[in-house]
Scaffold this motif. Structure first.
Motif, PDB file in Angstrom:
ATOM      1  N   PHE A  48       5.392 -13.558 -22.325  1.00  0.00           N
ATOM      2  CA  PHE A  48       4.947 -12.167 -22.321  1.00  0.00           C
ATOM      3  C   PHE A  48       3.580 -11.957 -22.951  1.00  0.00           C
ATOM      4  CE2 PHE A  48       9.593 -11.965 -22.328  1.00  0.00           C
ATOM      5  CZ  PHE A  48       9.793 -11.232 -21.169  1.00  0.00           C
ATOM      6  N   ASP A  51       0.125 -10.068 -27.624  1.00  0.00           N
ATOM      7  CA  ASP A  51      -0.060  -8.635 -27.831  1.00  0.00           C
ATOM      8  C   ASP A  51       1.213  -7.855 -27.550  1.00  0.00           C
ATOM      9  OD1 ASP A  51      -2.681  -8.917 -28.594  1.00  0.00           O
ATOM     10  OD2 ASP A  51      -3.462  -8.688 -26.560  1.00  0.00           O
ATOM     11  N   ALA A  52       1.935  -8.230 -26.511  1.00  0.00           N
ATOM     12  CA  ALA A  52       3.174  -7.518 -26.183  1.00  0.00           C
ATOM     13  C   ALA A  52       4.222  -7.713 -27.278  1.00  0.00           C
ATOM     14  CB  ALA A  52       3.715  -7.990 -24.850  1.00  0.00           C
ATOM     15  N   PHE A  55       3.053  -5.711 -30.387  1.00  0.00           N
ATOM     16  CA  PHE A  55       3.207  -4.284 -30.140  1.00  0.00           C
ATOM     17  C   PHE A  55       4.672  -3.875 -30.205  1.00  0.00           C
ATOM     18  CE2 PHE A  55       3.586  -0.656 -27.189  1.00  0.00           C
ATOM     19  CZ  PHE A  55       2.763   0.243 -27.846  1.00  0.00           C
ATOM     20  N   THR A  56       5.544  -4.666 -29.617  1.00  0.00           N
ATOM     21  CA  THR A  56       6.975  -4.364 -29.630  1.00  0.00           C
ATOM     22  C   THR A  56       7.522  -4.359 -31.044  1.00  0.00           C
ATOM     23  OG1 THR A  56       7.202  -5.366 -27.451  1.00  0.00           O
ATOM     24  CG2 THR A  56       9.216  -5.051 -28.710  1.00  0.00           C
ATOM     25  N   LEU A  73      10.221  -6.012 -23.793  1.00  0.00           N
ATOM     26  CA  LEU A  73       8.992  -6.797 -23.809  1.00  0.00           C
ATOM     27  C   LEU A  73       8.227  -6.662 -22.500  1.00  0.00           C
ATOM     28  CD1 LEU A  73      10.302  -9.949 -25.647  1.00  0.00           C
ATOM     29  CD2 LEU A  73       8.449  -8.501 -26.421  1.00  0.00           C
ATOM     30  N   THR A  74       8.926  -6.587 -21.378  1.00  0.00           N
ATOM     31  CA  THR A  74       8.274  -6.422 -20.088  1.00  0.00           C
ATOM     32  C   THR A  74       7.543  -5.081 -20.011  1.00  0.00           C
ATOM     33  OG1 THR A  74       9.996  -7.747 -19.049  1.00  0.00           O
ATOM     34  CG2 THR A  74       8.648  -6.408 -17.589  1.00  0.00           C
ATOM     35  N   ASN A  76       6.448  -3.288 -22.546  1.00  0.00           N
ATOM     36  CA  ASN A  76       5.318  -3.297 -23.469  1.00  0.00           C
ATOM     37  C   ASN A  76       4.199  -4.227 -23.005  1.00  0.00           C
ATOM     38  OD1 ASN A  76       6.443  -1.388 -25.117  1.00  0.00           O
ATOM     39  ND2 ASN A  76       7.414  -2.863 -26.455  1.00  0.00           N
ATOM     40  N   THR A  77       4.530  -5.264 -22.228  1.00  0.00           N
ATOM     41  CA  THR A  77       3.488  -6.108 -21.640  1.00  0.00           C
ATOM     42  C   THR A  77       2.655  -5.292 -20.664  1.00  0.00           C
ATOM     43  OG1 THR A  77       4.876  -8.063 -21.814  1.00  0.00           O
ATOM     44  CG2 THR A  77       3.069  -8.174 -20.263  1.00  0.00           C
ATOM     45  N   THR A  78       3.310  -4.514 -19.834  1.00  0.00           N
ATOM     46  CA  THR A  78       2.596  -3.654 -18.888  1.00  0.00           C
ATOM     47  C   THR A  78       1.727  -2.640 -19.621  1.00  0.00           C
ATOM     48  OG1 THR A  78       4.487  -3.874 -17.405  1.00  0.00           O
ATOM     49  CG2 THR A  78       2.918  -2.132 -16.909  1.00  0.00           C
ATOM     50  N   THR A  80       0.462  -2.834 -22.749  1.00  0.00           N
ATOM     51  CA  THR A  80      -0.678  -3.454 -23.426  1.00  0.00           C
ATOM     52  C   THR A  80      -1.728  -3.910 -22.423  1.00  0.00           C
ATOM     53  OG1 THR A  80       0.512  -5.560 -23.523  1.00  0.00           O
ATOM     54  CG2 THR A  80       0.576  -4.177 -25.494  1.00  0.00           C
ATOM     55  N   ASN A  81      -1.313  -4.341 -21.230  1.00  0.00           N
ATOM     56  CA  ASN A  81      -2.290  -4.698 -20.199  1.00  0.00           C
ATOM     57  C   ASN A  81      -3.088  -3.480 -19.756  1.00  0.00           C
ATOM     58  OD1 ASN A  81      -1.625  -7.380 -20.230  1.00  0.00           O
ATOM     59  ND2 ASN A  81      -0.205  -7.230 -18.512  1.00  0.00           N
TER      60      ASN A  81
END
Length: 91
Positions: A48, A51-52, A55-56, A73-74, A76-78, A80-81
């Motif tokens: 992931f 950063d994700a 952030f999580t 996590l998915t 938050n990955t989106t 942060t991107n």
């Protein structure tokens, strides 16, 4: 610790305490090696991103327990991107 520090050293060992919640699995159980529900941070970072994960953890553990799951996590990955791309656009 405060009482022992005051007794043995004569001063209070620390003046600020930061309370935080527990990291739990997606079902709300406390993460434990004996239960086998621990998420490996190295594998999580590879999948992931750093950063994700940061952030999580920062978002969820301010003063409450965090149910850590791959779905969170998915998402938050989106997020942060999108923040990263917006920051590049602004600069």
């Amino acid at each position: 610790m405060v009482m022992m520090g005051t007794e043995f050293i004569g001063t209070i060992p620390f003046s600020y305490v930061d309370p935080h919640g527990l990291i739990r699995d997606s079902q709300g159980r406390k993460m434990s090696k004996t239960l086998g529900n621990v998420i490996d941070p190295i594998d999580t970072i590879k999948e992931f991103g750093t950063d994700a994960l940061r952030f999580t953890l920062a978002l969820g553990t301010a003063s409450q327990d965090l149910n850590l799951s791959t779905e969170r996590l998915t998402v938050n990955t989106t997020f942060t991107n999108k923040l990263w791309n917006a920051g590049k656009f602004v600069l």
